[in-house]
Design an enzyme around this catalytic site. Structure first.
Site, PDB file in Angstrom:
ATOM      1  N   ASP A   5       0.817  -1.217   0.000  1.00 47.49           N
ATOM      2  CA  ASP A   5       0.000   0.000   0.000  1.00 47.49           C
ATOM      3  C   ASP A   5       0.848   1.262   0.000  1.00 47.49           C
ATOM      4  OD1 ASP A   5       1.049  -0.329   2.495  1.00 47.49           O
ATOM      5  OD2 ASP A   5      -0.803   0.089   3.593  1.00 47.49           O
ATOM      6  N   CYS A  46       5.145  -0.115   2.585  1.00 51.99           N
ATOM      7  CA  CYS A  46       5.722  -1.439   2.808  1.00 51.99           C
ATOM      8  C   CYS A  46       7.034  -1.366   3.584  1.00 51.99           C
ATOM      9  CB  CYS A  46       5.914  -2.150   1.472  1.00 51.99           C
ATOM     10  SG  CYS A  46       6.850  -1.197   0.262  1.00 51.99           S
ATOM     11  N   HIS A  61       8.892  -3.108  -3.957  1.00 55.66           N
ATOM     12  CA  HIS A  61       8.186  -3.560  -2.754  1.00 55.66           C
ATOM     13  C   HIS A  61       9.181  -4.113  -1.736  1.00 55.66           C
ATOM     14  CE1 HIS A  61       5.001  -5.040  -0.223  1.00 55.66           C
ATOM     15  NE2 HIS A  61       5.474  -6.276  -0.293  1.00 55.66           N
TER      16      HIS A  61
END
Length: 566
Positions: A221, A224, A329
């Site tokens: 979101d 991370c 990520h």
């Protein structure tokens, strides 16, 4: 003397403010925040020929990935942590951040052999673009990777050496690493999903098999990185807002240091990074490493960290481990064999995992105590059964021994008495045996002789006629107790009449201790609980009285001579 090429005529729609300066000596670059101006260098940065006239290297003032102090090497040489500076440019205190290569290749997409600073210089060197115009070189950004440094984006073929216009600088600044995020998104879209999944599976398996680490998935979101750090520090990724707030506050308190690594306005940068959906980068990693005083290790498709951010003070605490996936990520890398939650929060005398160990010790101690108590109870049960068994065996042995003794006494009495009075001896012994086996609890208070004399005196006139005194209560009491009256003795003792009633019968029984044992035994030891004591005693009393009367009649007949008929 350097010969510069002739100035090309500008296009009709060109902006005069963006034209390069005329040939001649380069003016000194303005000291705008201590930035590093980078000219069209060699293959490591710009793609053209390097300027070998001069070079100045900046240094990291405190613990950080860049090395301490100036780097060795000839003037103008390009290093991993430094950039060559053209003549006339001013080198400020803002060094370039380290940049490990992305997963696409050793030097990044489009990177040449000397491109050790990132993956965004593809095509820039070939066009001869001047990078970093009179301002600081940006490091990191909203969605940057672990340690990737950035350059400003400018139109191809346009650049300035020292004094570019402020308007153009603001247009070219943008976010601190927005170009890398766009490039990473484009690379992700171009990659095969099956290949990405296979690479992720290999990465997780390699970390688990070689290091014993487990990759814990974080929510994608935009927060991370802060989620991964919150999972490492607090054990809960939902604490990412607290981690982000503390990190931004730490950056603001140390703005004089961290602002050197941000291309845009530092306050604007901090305000944007306070949003929960804004990505973090290596500037925030360095801040959190110093804030929690724990190293931050970044793993990217390798079992060894590609970058490590150190705190100000060295210690033996476990590092904060995060994994970097697809250049976009972060996940948390957890060591299941060593607790790290709570380390770095400034708790006094805090020992990671001590609470779990204490709870485990208490649980083991409680379990052991419960087990010991259970075993003690089982031992008591077994001991009770053993004692009851021994008591039953002793009672059985005593009963068998007493009955055997009675039989032996009866045999001895028959042998001593002879065939003169077999019926009387057998009757007396049988009555004594029956009385002994009746299981009386109180031998002294319940004598069959006493009960017979008190309740049912039969034939009192016969006793008066014969002139024989009935047995005294004391004598009957002695006969009623075990040992049996069938003890061995002379025949005169049985025919003496009154002398027999007063003679001490205790001397006839050598085993007096057996009587005390039998008196303490309950009727259940003989198995006579189901019999009625009154019936047994009545039958024994009747037989004994009948035998006694018969013996008296025979004795009277033998003593009195028959009357003379003449």
């Amino acid at each position: 003397m350097t010969i510069l090429p002739k100035k090309k005529p500008p296009p009709p729609d060109a902006d005069p403010a963006n034209e390069p300066p005329p040939p001649g000596p380069l003016p000194p670059a303005p000291r705008r925040g201590g930035g590093v101006g980078v000219g069209g260098g060699g293959t490591g940065v710009g793609g053209g020929e390097r300027d070998r006239d001069s070079g100045v290297v900046g240094a990291r003032p405190r613990a950080s990935p860049p090395p301490q102090g100036p780097l060795p090497g000839p003037p103008g040489a390009l290093h991993r942590w430094a950039l060559a500076v053209p003549p006339g440019a001013v080198a400020g205190p803002r060094p370039q951040q380290a940049s490990p290569p992305p997963c696409g290749g050793p030097g990044g997409p489009g990177g040449g052999p000397g491109d050790a600073l990132g993956a965004t210089t593809a095509g820039v060197g070939a066009a001869g673009v001047v990078v970093g115009v009179g301002g600081p070189v940006g490091v990191g950004g909203c969605c940057s990777g672990p340690g990737h440094s950035k350059r400003r984006r400018q139109a191809p073929g346009v650049g300035a050496v020292g004094g570019a216009s402020p308007e153009r600088e603001e247009v070219g600044a943008g976010y601190n690493s927005e170009d890398e995020y766009e490039a990473a998104a484009a690379r992700i879209e171009a990659m095969d999903p099956a290949t990405v999944e296979q690479q992720e599976h290999w990465f997780e398996k390699a970390l688990r098999d070689k290091k014993g680490f487990i990759i814990k998935q974080m929510k994608e979101d935009g927060a991370c990185l802060f989620r991964a750090v919150a999972d490492q520090v607090y054990g809960d990724q939902d604490m990412h807002e607290v981690v982000r707030k503390h990190c931004m506050d730490y950056l603001m308190k140390n703005a004089d240091y961290f602002s050197n690594y941000v291309t845009e306005d530092f306050t604007t940068y901090i305000n944007r990074k306070r949003k929960n959906n804004c990505h973090g980068n290596h500037i925030e990693m360095q801040a959190m490493a110093e804030m929690y005083n724990r190293p931050v290790e970044v793993y990217q498709y390798s079992t060894e960290p590609i970058n490590t951010f150190h705190g100000i003070h060295q210690n033996e605490d476990e590092p904060i481990r995060v994994s970097y996936h697809r250049n976009i990520h972060y996940n948390s890398v957890v060591n299941p064999n060593k607790a790290t939650i709570g380390v770095g929060l400034g708790l006094p005398s805090f020992k990671p995992g001590f609470a779990e160990q204490s709870l485990m010790k208490n649980a083991i101690k409680t379990s052991e105590e419960s087990w010991i108590e259970q075993q003690m109870l089982e031992d008591k049960k077994r001991a009770t059964d053993w004692e009851a068994t021994n008591e039953a065996i002793e009672e059985q042995v005593a009963r068998e021994s007493y009955l055997q003794w009675l039989r032996d006494q009866e045999k001895q009495a028959r042998q001593v008495r002879g065939p003169s009075q077999p019926r009387k001896a057998s009757a007396t012994c049988s009555s004594a045996t029956a009385a002994a086996s009746s299981g009386l609890e109180e031998w002294t208070s319940r004598s069959p002789r006493q009960r017979s004399s008190a309740s049912s005196p039969e034939h009192p006139e016969l006793h008066a006629e014969l002139g024989i005194k009935p047995p005294s209560p004391g004598t009957v009491l002695a006969l009623a107790k075990p040992p049996s009256p069938c003890a061995p003795g002379t025949s005169s003792q049985f025919s003496a009449g009154a002398d027999r009633a007063t003679s001490p019968l205790v001397s006839l029984y050598p085993a007096l201790e057996c009587r005390a044992l039998i008196q303490q035994m309950s009727p259940s030891a003989f198995g006579l609980n189901d019999w009625d004591d009154d019936e047994i005693l009545a039958s024994v009393l009747a037989v004994s009285q009948q035998e006694y009367l018969d013996s008296m009649k025979k004795n009277k007949v033998h003593r009195d001579p028959p009357p003379d008929k003449s």
